[in-house]
Design a protein around this motif. Structure first.
Motif, PDB file in Angstrom:
ATOM      1  N   ILE A  65       0.856  -1.185   0.000  1.00 48.32           N
ATOM      2  CA  ILE A  65       0.000   0.000   0.000  1.00 48.32           C
ATOM      3  C   ILE A  65       0.891   1.234   0.000  1.00 48.32           C
ATOM      4  N   ILE A  66       0.914   1.951  -1.122  1.00 45.27           N
ATOM      5  CA  ILE A  66       1.768   3.129  -1.256  1.00 45.27           C
ATOM      6  C   ILE A  66       0.900   4.378  -1.373  1.00 45.27           C
ATOM      7  N   SER A  67       1.514   5.530  -1.152  1.00 41.95           N
ATOM      8  CA  SER A  67       0.733   6.757  -1.081  1.00 41.95           C
ATOM      9  C   SER A  67       0.521   7.439  -2.425  1.00 41.95           C
ATOM     10  N   ASP A  68       1.343   7.151  -3.435  1.00 41.41           N
ATOM     11  CA  ASP A  68       1.172   7.813  -4.736  1.00 41.41           C
ATOM     12  C   ASP A  68       1.817   6.984  -5.828  1.00 41.41           C
ATOM     13  N   ILE A  69       1.007   6.253  -6.561  1.00 40.65           N
ATOM     14  CA  ILE A  69       1.529   5.369  -7.604  1.00 40.65           C
ATOM     15  C   ILE A  69       2.153   6.155  -8.757  1.00 40.65           C
ATOM     16  N   GLY A  70       1.816   7.456  -8.867  1.00 42.39           N
ATOM     17  CA  GLY A  70       2.380   8.285  -9.927  1.00 42.39           C
ATOM     18  C   GLY A  70       3.752   8.829  -9.619  1.00 42.39           C
ATOM     19  N   ASN A  71       4.258   8.603  -8.415  1.00 46.54           N
ATOM     20  CA  ASN A  71       5.560   9.123  -8.018  1.00 46.54           C
ATOM     21  C   ASN A  71       6.646   8.115  -8.353  1.00 46.54           C
ATOM     22  N   PRO A  72       7.658   8.510  -9.154  1.00 47.52           N
ATOM     23  CA  PRO A  72       8.729   7.567  -9.522  1.00 47.52           C
ATOM     24  C   PRO A  72       9.450   6.960  -8.328  1.00 47.52           C
ATOM     25  N   PHE A  73       9.442   7.653  -7.186  1.00 49.59           N
ATOM     26  CA  PHE A  73      10.056   7.109  -5.982  1.00 49.59           C
ATOM     27  C   PHE A  73       9.493   5.727  -5.662  1.00 49.59           C
ATOM     28  N   PHE A  74       8.174   5.592  -5.760  1.00 52.31           N
ATOM     29  CA  PHE A  74       7.532   4.335  -5.393  1.00 52.31           C
ATOM     30  C   PHE A  74       7.697   3.265  -6.471  1.00 52.31           C
ATOM     31  N   THR A  75       7.916   3.668  -7.714  1.00 54.33           N
ATOM     32  CA  THR A  75       8.096   2.690  -8.784  1.00 54.33           C
ATOM     33  C   THR A  75       9.289   1.791  -8.508  1.00 54.33           C
ATOM     34  N   SER A  76      10.425   2.415  -8.197  1.00 56.70           N
ATOM     35  CA  SER A  76      11.629   1.649  -7.906  1.00 56.70           C
ATOM     36  C   SER A  76      11.503   0.883  -6.603  1.00 56.70           C
ATOM     37  N   LEU A  77      10.860   1.492  -5.614  1.00 55.57           N
ATOM     38  CA  LEU A  77      10.674   0.836  -4.315  1.00 55.57           C
ATOM     39  C   LEU A  77       9.869  -0.458  -4.476  1.00 55.57           C
ATOM     40  N   VAL A  78       8.765  -0.381  -5.212  1.00 60.01           N
ATOM     41  CA  VAL A  78       7.916  -1.560  -5.387  1.00 60.01           C
ATOM     42  C   VAL A  78       8.653  -2.641  -6.171  1.00 60.01           C
ATOM     43  N   ARG A  79       9.512  -2.242  -7.098  1.00 57.72           N
ATOM     44  CA  ARG A  79      10.300  -3.246  -7.827  1.00 57.72           C
ATOM     45  C   ARG A  79      11.198  -4.034  -6.873  1.00 57.72           C
ATOM     46  N   GLY A  80      11.796  -3.332  -5.918  1.00 53.27           N
ATOM     47  CA  GLY A  80      12.614  -4.022  -4.923  1.00 53.27           C
ATOM     48  C   GLY A  80      11.803  -5.000  -4.094  1.00 53.27           C
ATOM     49  N   VAL A  81      10.593  -4.574  -3.685  1.00 51.83           N
ATOM     50  CA  VAL A  81       9.709  -5.460  -2.930  1.00 51.83           C
ATOM     51  C   VAL A  81       9.374  -6.695  -3.758  1.00 51.83           C
ATOM     52  N   GLU A  82       8.984  -6.484  -5.006  1.00 46.80           N
ATOM     53  CA  GLU A  82       8.535  -7.594  -5.846  1.00 46.80           C
ATOM     54  C   GLU A  82       9.654  -8.602  -6.101  1.00 46.80           C
ATOM     55  N   ASP A  83      10.860  -8.104  -6.354  1.00 50.11           N
ATOM     56  CA  ASP A  83      11.967  -9.017  -6.642  1.00 50.11           C
ATOM     57  C   ASP A  83      12.224  -9.957  -5.469  1.00 50.11           C
ATOM     58  N   VAL A  84      12.213  -9.428  -4.256  1.00 47.30           N
ATOM     59  CA  VAL A  84      12.439 -10.265  -3.070  1.00 47.30           C
ATOM     60  C   VAL A  84      11.242 -11.180  -2.839  1.00 47.30           C
ATOM     61  N   ALA A  85      10.043 -10.654  -3.028  1.00 45.54           N
ATOM     62  CA  ALA A  85       8.834 -11.459  -2.820  1.00 45.54           C
ATOM     63  C   ALA A  85       8.805 -12.666  -3.747  1.00 45.54           C
ATOM     64  N   GLN A  86       9.133 -12.452  -5.004  1.00 47.57           N
ATOM     65  CA  GLN A  86       9.117 -13.547  -5.967  1.00 47.57           C
ATOM     66  C   GLN A  86      10.092 -14.646  -5.578  1.00 47.57           C
ATOM     67  N   ARG A  87      11.270 -14.249  -5.131  1.00 49.56           N
ATOM     68  CA  ARG A  87      12.266 -15.252  -4.725  1.00 49.56           C
ATOM     69  C   ARG A  87      11.799 -16.035  -3.509  1.00 49.56           C
ATOM     70  N   ALA A  88      10.969 -15.407  -2.683  1.00 51.95           N
ATOM     71  CA  ALA A  88      10.469 -16.071  -1.479  1.00 51.95           C
ATOM     72  C   ALA A  88       9.159 -16.820  -1.721  1.00 51.95           C
ATOM     73  N   GLY A  89       8.662 -16.795  -2.955  1.00 56.26           N
ATOM     74  CA  GLY A  89       7.453 -17.533  -3.285  1.00 56.26           C
ATOM     75  C   GLY A  89       6.155 -16.767  -3.107  1.00 56.26           C
ATOM     76  N   TYR A  90       6.240 -15.421  -3.068  1.00 55.26           N
ATOM     77  CA  TYR A  90       5.044 -14.602  -2.889  1.00 55.26           C
ATOM     78  C   TYR A  90       4.793 -13.731  -4.120  1.00 55.26           C
ATOM     79  N   SER A  91       3.546 -13.337  -4.293  1.00 54.75           N
ATOM     80  CA  SER A  91       3.163 -12.379  -5.321  1.00 54.75           C
ATOM     81  C   SER A  91       2.706 -11.097  -4.651  1.00 54.75           C
ATOM     82  N   VAL A  92       2.775  -9.984  -5.401  1.00 55.77           N
ATOM     83  CA  VAL A  92       2.512  -8.657  -4.846  1.00 55.77           C
ATOM     84  C   VAL A  92       1.261  -8.059  -5.464  1.00 55.77           C
ATOM     85  N   VAL A  93       0.394  -7.510  -4.620  1.00 59.36           N
ATOM     86  CA  VAL A  93      -0.770  -6.741  -5.062  1.00 59.36           C
ATOM     87  C   VAL A  93      -0.517  -5.285  -4.690  1.00 59.36           C
ATOM     88  N   LEU A  94      -0.527  -4.408  -5.696  1.00 58.91           N
ATOM     89  CA  LEU A  94      -0.198  -2.995  -5.475  1.00 58.91           C
ATOM     90  C   LEU A  94      -1.469  -2.187  -5.219  1.00 58.91           C
TER      91      LEU A  94
END
Length: 334
Positions: A65-94
């Protein structure tokens, strides 16, 4: 269709090890876990999600749950979350809260109703939303902002130090009246960045002047309006520290429309780097945050929390870096 036993044979491990990897348990040797994941991919193995969720009483989904999907700050942040989640066997809902506590609460409701395995959240200012997750024993990590009254794992950057470096740089570049466009009052990041701005002024013998401070909304339009209001009073400021990337864009747009030259008439430093900061002319000085690493750290803490729900809350603070470019380097005395 491949079974858990086929994967175990291919990876040369026990079915129990395959099960632990498939269920995201952290107590598996990383080399073994990678071998199991390789075997899963090779055999196109897909765990039986329905049966697994019945056993675990939770899905393999994380809500971010992020505060502004239009902000590039969160784009890179969510990519980091997703990469680790995938390796751990989880999927991400934004989920995008738009800095709206009501909307944030609706997403928390959804995470609880859908039995999400965990939640990573940039809080919009309501501790009770975090505490509802904690009370329901849903693993949760706060990111970007520390929430008073909520005892949860948290990943931050050193906002105060980043703002201090930005303001100090403007002082050392020869600017005299340095304004600040801060974020919404009471928001953790805005408060800390304003504190760093003020500390830099005071440590360099400069007065803190309320008339040089504006509170924006972390959006481009807010930055434009704040900059326009700063240009009215005389003497006007000759430099600006803007407390996030989108407000920096709005402020610079206002300066262009007002035919005020950057950096000779107005030095500019923004908080948060943007991908094109080095391409515009003049190139933009920014406080760069390790956004991808923020996401990775948050996801790592969430996997640890899932594996060990009773561990004490951890706060991780990452460093910022001042990227000096042309917008803050005066070439002549205005």
């Amino acid at each position: 269709m491949a079974t858990i036993y086929d994967v175990a044979r291919r990876a040369e491990v026990s079915p129990a090890t395959v099960s632990r990897v498939a269920n995201g348990h952290a107590n598996v040797d990383p080399a073994l876990a990678e071998r199991v994941r390789d075997a899963m991919r090779e055999l196109h193995y897909r765990p039986n999600a329905v049966a697994r969720n019945l056993r675990r009483s939770r899905t393999t989904l994380w809500a971010v749950i992020i505060s502004d999907i239009g902000n590039p700050f969160f784009t890179s942040l969510v990519r980091g979350v997703e990469d680790v989640a995938q390796r751990a066997g989880y999927s991400v809902v934004l989920c995008n809260s738009d800095e709206d506590p009501t909307k944030e609460g609706q997403y928390v409701d959804a995470a609880l109703a859908e039995q999400m395995a965990g939640v990573i959240i940039s809080p919009a200012g309501m501790a009770n939303h975090l505490n509802r997750l904690v009370d329901a024993r849903v693993p949760v990590v706060a990111i970007d902002r520390q929430q008073s009254g909520a005892h949860v794992d948290t990943v931050l950057v050193d906002n105060e130090q980043g703002a201090y470096l930005a303001t100090t740089h403007l002082i050392e570049s020869g600017y005299q009246r340095i304004a600040c466009v801060s974020g919404p009052p009471g928001v953790f990041t805005a408060t800390r960045r304003l504190r760093g701005y003020r500390r830099a002024l005071e440590e360099h013998g400069r007065p803190y002047e309320e008339e040089l401070v504006r509170h924006g909304d972390f959006r481009e339009e807010g930055g434009y309006r704040a900059m326009a209001s700063l240009l009215g009073p005389r003497p006007r400021p000759d430099a600006l520290f803007a407390a996030n990337n989108l407000m920096t864009v709005g402020a610079v747009e206002c300066l262009v429309d007002s035919r005020i030259a950057v950096p000779d008439e107005m030095g500019v430093v923004g908080f948060d780097d943007v991908p094109w900061a080095h391409l515009v002319r003049p190139s933009l000085t920014t406080v760069a945050q390790p956004t991808y690493e923020l996401g990775c750290e948050a996801a790592g803490l969430l996997t640890k929390r899932i594996a060990d729900p009773e561990r004490p809350p951890t706060t991780v603070t990452l460093e910022t870096k001042l990227q000096i470019r042309d917008s803050s380097l005066r070439t002549r005395q205005a």
